[in-house]
Design a protein around this motif. Structure first.
Motif, PDB file in Angstrom:
ATOM      1  N   ASP A 124      50.325 -31.659 -21.819  1.00  0.00           N
ATOM      2  CA  ASP A 124      50.061 -32.821 -20.965  1.00  0.00           C
ATOM      3  C   ASP A 124      51.109 -33.868 -21.216  1.00  0.00           C
ATOM      4  O   ASP A 124      51.731 -33.892 -22.273  1.00  0.00           O
ATOM      5  CB  ASP A 124      48.701 -33.427 -21.345  1.00  0.00           C
ATOM      6  CG  ASP A 124      47.583 -32.653 -20.697  1.00  0.00           C
ATOM      7  OD1 ASP A 124      46.461 -32.778 -21.192  1.00  0.00           O
ATOM      8  OD2 ASP A 124      47.848 -31.919 -19.715  1.00  0.00           O
ATOM      9  N   LYS A 136      47.425 -42.050 -19.846  1.00  0.00           N
ATOM     10  CA  LYS A 136      46.083 -41.876 -20.434  1.00  0.00           C
ATOM     11  C   LYS A 136      45.971 -42.568 -21.784  1.00  0.00           C
ATOM     12  O   LYS A 136      44.942 -43.156 -22.104  1.00  0.00           O
ATOM     13  CB  LYS A 136      45.770 -40.393 -20.575  1.00  0.00           C
ATOM     14  CG  LYS A 136      45.502 -39.741 -19.227  1.00  0.00           C
ATOM     15  CD  LYS A 136      45.194 -38.266 -19.393  1.00  0.00           C
ATOM     16  CE  LYS A 136      45.110 -37.590 -18.038  1.00  0.00           C
ATOM     17  NZ  LYS A 136      45.499 -36.203 -18.071  1.00  0.00           N
ATOM     18  N   ASP A 185      52.055 -31.277 -13.446  1.00  0.00           N
ATOM     19  CA  ASP A 185      52.516 -32.675 -13.450  1.00  0.00           C
ATOM     20  C   ASP A 185      53.923 -32.850 -12.871  1.00  0.00           C
ATOM     21  O   ASP A 185      54.373 -33.973 -12.661  1.00  0.00           O
ATOM     22  CB  ASP A 185      52.645 -33.152 -14.916  1.00  0.00           C
ATOM     23  CG  ASP A 185      51.458 -33.949 -15.340  1.00  0.00           C
ATOM     24  OD1 ASP A 185      50.543 -34.079 -14.522  1.00  0.00           O
ATOM     25  OD2 ASP A 185      51.468 -34.440 -16.490  1.00  0.00           O
ATOM     26  N   SER A 220      47.481 -41.321 -14.186  1.00  0.00           N
ATOM     27  CA  SER A 220      47.337 -40.008 -14.833  1.00  0.00           C
ATOM     28  C   SER A 220      48.410 -39.762 -15.889  1.00  0.00           C
ATOM     29  O   SER A 220      48.266 -38.894 -16.744  1.00  0.00           O
ATOM     30  CB  SER A 220      47.387 -38.900 -13.782  1.00  0.00           C
ATOM     31  OG  SER A 220      48.611 -38.975 -13.082  1.00  0.00           O
TER      32      SER A 220
END
Ligand code: 5GP
Length: 215
Positions: A4, A198, A121, A195
């Motif tokens: 991520d 975070k 992403d 997004s």
């Protein structure tokens, strides 16, 4: 490993475009103007052109070496384009992202799809001249291609145009400077997405909870 998006980690993006869209020139101008970007160097089995430099424009390697890289899982994606292999070596991409650079992959549409599936992403950007007529003029103007090859590139462009709506952004390359700034603006805006923030959101809400405790 790529996971991520984390605080401080760069953003991965893909820039694709028709042959003759000027995407290579845009990349060079972007790197010259801003220092927070890195453009990945691909491996390919095609011949080096006279205006290219090894290990700078591409890693020019043999079929055998390319197949070894596939077998050893050293590539994030690869595709066959006009009878040659092209692929994105993992190492450079990871190193640059870890250093906080935004990494751009200048790759064709099949590779873009593979990267998006693997890393959702990823920002997908498609570069196009303002019109098909302009694209043809640029290909003819290069003076390096036969009429047959120009025809082939235009046919390929027509196929690629069908996939343009899978991209997140369309960048019209009308004027180089403006185009470079628009690309920079797209990537800066991406950094601001909730997004991608975070950690910041978590930290703020924890701090607010501490501050409001006991009130
Ligand atoms: P060229 O031979 O003109 O340098 O590149 C042909 C096409 O291959 C271009 O559309 C270019 O963006 C794409 N390409 C270059 N490197 C890669 C790569 O690592 N992976 C994929 N999938 N395409 C690439």
């Amino acid at each position: 490993m790529m996971g991520d998006s984390m605080a401080g980690r760069g953003i991965l993006s893909v820039v694709s475009g028709f042959s003759g869209s000027g995407k290579g020139t845009i990349m060079k101008a972007l790197l010259k103007k801003y220092d927070n970007y890195a453009v990945s160097i691909s491996a390919t089995t095609r011949q080096m052109r006279s205006n290219e430099k090894p290990d700078l424009d591409y890693f020019f390697i043999s079929d055998r070496e390319f197949e070894r890289m596939i077998a050893d899982d050293e590539l994030y994606e690869y595709a066959c384009y006009q009878d040659h292999y092209y692929g994105t070596p993992k190492r450079y991409v990871d190193e640059q992202l870890d250093q906080g650079k935004d990494v751009i992959l200048e790759i064709e549409v099949q590779g873009a799809e593979k990267i998006k599936a693997r890393f959702p992403d990823t920002v997908l950007i498609f570069v196009t001249p303002p019109s098909a007529r302009e694209l043809k003029n640029r290909l003819v103007g290069r003076g390096t291609e036969t009429a047959d090859r120009i025809e082939g590139r235009l046919k390929r462009a027509a196929e690629e145009a069908d996939l343009m709506d899978r991209y997140d952004y369309i960048l019209v390359n009308d004027q180089l400077d403006a185009c470079v700034d628009q690309l920079d603006e797209i990537l800066r805006t991406e950094h601001k997405k909730a997004s991608r923030n975070k950690e910041l959101i978590k930290q703020l809400s924890e701090e607010l909870q501490t501050l409001t405790k006991g009130e």
